[in-house]
Design a protein around this motif. Structure first.
Motif, PDB file in Angstrom:
ATOM      1  N   SER A  37      52.342  35.329  32.060  1.00  8.09           N
ATOM      2  CA  SER A  37      50.976  35.834  32.055  1.00  8.09           C
ATOM      3  C   SER A  37      50.353  35.760  33.448  1.00  8.09           C
ATOM      4  O   SER A  37      49.709  36.704  33.912  1.00  8.09           O
ATOM      5  N   ILE A  38      50.548  34.636  34.122  1.00  8.79           N
ATOM      6  CA  ILE A  38      50.020  34.471  35.485  1.00  8.79           C
ATOM      7  C   ILE A  38      50.619  35.513  36.417  1.00  8.79           C
ATOM      8  O   ILE A  38      49.911  36.146  37.202  1.00  8.79           O
ATOM      9  N   ASN A  39      51.938  35.711  36.345  1.00 11.64           N
ATOM     10  CA  ASN A  39      52.600  36.678  37.226  1.00 11.64           C
ATOM     11  C   ASN A  39      52.159  38.105  36.947  1.00 11.64           C
ATOM     12  O   ASN A  39      51.963  38.895  37.871  1.00 11.64           O
ATOM     13  N   VAL A  40      51.983  38.447  35.669  1.00  9.92           N
ATOM     14  CA  VAL A  40      51.527  39.791  35.314  1.00  9.92           C
ATOM     15  C   VAL A  40      50.111  40.022  35.835  1.00  9.92           C
ATOM     16  O   VAL A  40      49.819  41.058  36.430  1.00  9.92           O
ATOM     17  N   CYS A  41      49.242  39.050  35.634  1.00  8.35           N
ATOM     18  CA  CYS A  41      47.864  39.180  36.116  1.00  8.35           C
ATOM     19  C   CYS A  41      47.820  39.321  37.635  1.00  8.35           C
ATOM     20  O   CYS A  41      47.054  40.131  38.170  1.00  8.35           O
ATOM     21  N   ALA A  45      46.445  42.599  39.563  1.00  9.20           N
ATOM     22  CA  ALA A  45      45.376  42.412  40.549  1.00  9.20           C
ATOM     23  C   ALA A  45      45.783  42.997  41.905  1.00  9.20           C
ATOM     24  O   ALA A  45      44.964  43.601  42.601  1.00  9.20           O
ATOM     25  N   GLY A  46      47.035  42.818  42.270  1.00  5.31           N
ATOM     26  CA  GLY A  46      47.533  43.394  43.528  1.00  5.31           C
ATOM     27  C   GLY A  46      47.471  44.907  43.515  1.00  5.31           C
ATOM     28  O   GLY A  46      47.084  45.533  44.508  1.00  5.31           O
ATOM     29  N   TRP A  47      47.858  45.517  42.397  1.00  2.66           N
ATOM     30  CA  TRP A  47      47.771  46.978  42.280  1.00  2.66           C
ATOM     31  C   TRP A  47      46.323  47.445  42.365  1.00  2.66           C
ATOM     32  O   TRP A  47      46.021  48.441  43.014  1.00  2.66           O
ATOM     33  N   ALA A  48      45.422  46.725  41.697  1.00  2.00           N
ATOM     34  CA  ALA A  48      44.004  47.095  41.729  1.00  2.00           C
ATOM     35  C   ALA A  48      43.452  46.986  43.148  1.00  2.00           C
ATOM     36  O   ALA A  48      42.708  47.860  43.603  1.00  2.00           O
ATOM     37  N   GLN A  49      43.833  45.922  43.856  1.00  2.00           N
ATOM     38  CA  GLN A  49      43.360  45.756  45.237  1.00  2.00           C
ATOM     39  C   GLN A  49      43.902  46.849  46.142  1.00  2.00           C
ATOM     40  O   GLN A  49      43.182  47.381  46.981  1.00  2.00           O
TER      41      GLN A  49
END
Length: 86
Positions: A37-41, A45-49
């Protein structure tokens, strides 16, 4: 994201049947899902940034010719200054 994760658990529960609760009660399984879950989030988040950065760069290129005063007055929003009546 929540819907996909919920669907995953539903399918796992259906396939595991009576073994699902003991499996999910194992701390190793809980820790695995926490790490996933942490890695997916972090990845999302990286894609969104990256998307936000790309949009920001496009905006900066679009308004390179405008002065800081024009930008502050809101002329970047389509030709009318912020707060000016049409």
């Amino acid at each position: 994201m929540r819907g996909a994760f919920s669907h995953l658990f539903h399918v796992m529960q259906k396939r595991a049947g009576e073994h699902f609760d003991p499996i999910m009660g194992d701390n190793r399984v809980g820790e695995f899902f926490r790490k996933v879950s942490i890695n997916v989030c972090a990845k999302v988040a990286g894609w969104a940034q990256a998307g936000a950065d790309q949009l920001r760069r496009r905006g900066e290129r679009k308004y390179e010719g405008l002065s800081d005063t024009a930008m502050a007055a809101g002329w970047e929003s389509g030709g009318q200054g912020a707060g000016l009546a049409r």
